[in-house]
Write an enzyme that holds these catalytic residues in place. Structure first.
Site, PDB file in Angstrom:
ATOM      1  N   SER A  74      -2.545  50.808 -75.871  1.00 40.97           N
ATOM      2  CA  SER A  74      -3.291  50.882 -74.612  1.00 40.97           C
ATOM      3  C   SER A  74      -4.773  51.159 -74.883  1.00 40.97           C
ATOM      4  CB  SER A  74      -2.628  51.924 -73.702  1.00 40.97           C
ATOM      5  OG  SER A  74      -3.109  51.812 -72.379  1.00 40.97           O
TER       6      SER A  74
ATOM      7  N   ASP B  24       4.484  44.791 -67.894  1.00 41.42           N
ATOM      8  CA  ASP B  24       3.518  45.901 -67.898  1.00 41.42           C
ATOM      9  C   ASP B  24       2.793  45.969 -66.554  1.00 41.42           C
ATOM     10  OD1 ASP B  24       1.370  47.671 -68.333  1.00 41.42           O
ATOM     11  OD2 ASP B  24       1.172  47.074 -70.433  1.00 41.42           O
TER      12      ASP B  24
ATOM     13  N   HIS C 213       4.790  49.346 -69.665  1.00 42.35           N
ATOM     14  CA  HIS C 213       3.643  49.858 -70.434  1.00 42.35           C
ATOM     15  C   HIS C 213       4.175  50.875 -71.439  1.00 42.35           C
ATOM     16  CE1 HIS C 213      -0.587  50.148 -71.193  1.00 42.35           C
ATOM     17  NE2 HIS C 213      -0.589  51.462 -71.050  1.00 42.35           N
TER      18      HIS C 213
END
Length: 232
Positions: free
Chosen positions: A122, A177, A211
């Site tokens: 991320s 995600d 995610h």
């Protein structure tokens, strides 16, 4: 921890997973927003290679605009998650310099830059991409999980030429995600292909993954690290 780590602020606190034999390579892995290095140190331990040292630093705590200026671990400020959102250019460059200081420290301690893989998840993946592409060193590779390329409009000009020609990149993204949609990963991949060697780039997506990470992704990460950092 040796005393000379103090000149590298992030290293003094970082979680380090040492090799079980002579260390001939290093993986530096950066966590996502609001997290710390411990979880990823555990993940790296599960795929570790005995001759590799894994360094998982903690981001400093700063106010994050996206989260109503709340103080949290963050490599740089985030104003939004769309490709057109304004970006914290000064913060991104400062964060990259802090990661480059860790790379320099490892190089001074005898690990050549081409035996160092930089990675992250991320926001940490975003920073690892930016850092590797702007580093004076030619790194062994970059692992970019569920992320994007910060300051994407400044590339390829922002590249240091040696890194830009030859760095290997493994990009992975969950197809479900909700935070950083897979389309952003795909756009990032296309952008990278426009100025890096496409033969050295890999973009893998995982159906049903949100995610987060999954065992298949971690297996791909291990395989990539093993390929870029073979036993010497």
């Amino acid at each position: 921890m040796c005393g000379n780590n103090m000149s590298v602020p992030l290293l003094a606190e970082a979680v380090t997973v040492s090799g079980t034999e002579r260390e001939t390579a290093v993986v530096i892995f950066l966590h996502g927003l609001g997290d710390n290095g411990h979880g990823w140190a555990d993940s790296m331990s599960s795929i570790r290679l005995p001759y590799v040292k894994y360094i998982c630093p903690h981001a400093p705590r700063i106010p994050v605009t996206l989260n109503m200026r709340m103080m949290m671990p963050s490599w740089f400020d985030l104003m939004g998650l769309s490709p057109e959102s304004p970006e914290d250019e000064a913060g991104i460059k400062k964060a990259a310099d802090n990661i480059k200081a860790i790379i320099e420290h490892e190089v001074k301690n005898g690990i050549p830059a081409n035996r160092i893989v930089l990675g992250g998840f991320s926001q940490g993946g975003a920073l690892s991409l930016y850092t590797a592409l702007t580093s004076q060193h030619k790194l062994a590779g970059v692992v970019a999980l569920s992320c994007w390329l910060p300051l994407h409009k400044s590339f390829p000009q922002a590249c240091s030429s040696s890194a830009s020609q030859s760095v290997a990149v493994l990009q992975c993204h969950g197809e479900m995600d909700p935070m950083i949609p897979v389309q952003i990963g795909a756009m990032t991949s296309e952008k990278l292909k426009s100025f890096l060697n496409p033969q050295r780039l890999s973009f893998k997506t995982y159906p049903g993954m949100m995610h987060s990470s999954c065992p298949e992704e971690m297996a791909a990460v291990k395989e990539f690290i093993e390929r870029q950092l073979p036993r010497v």
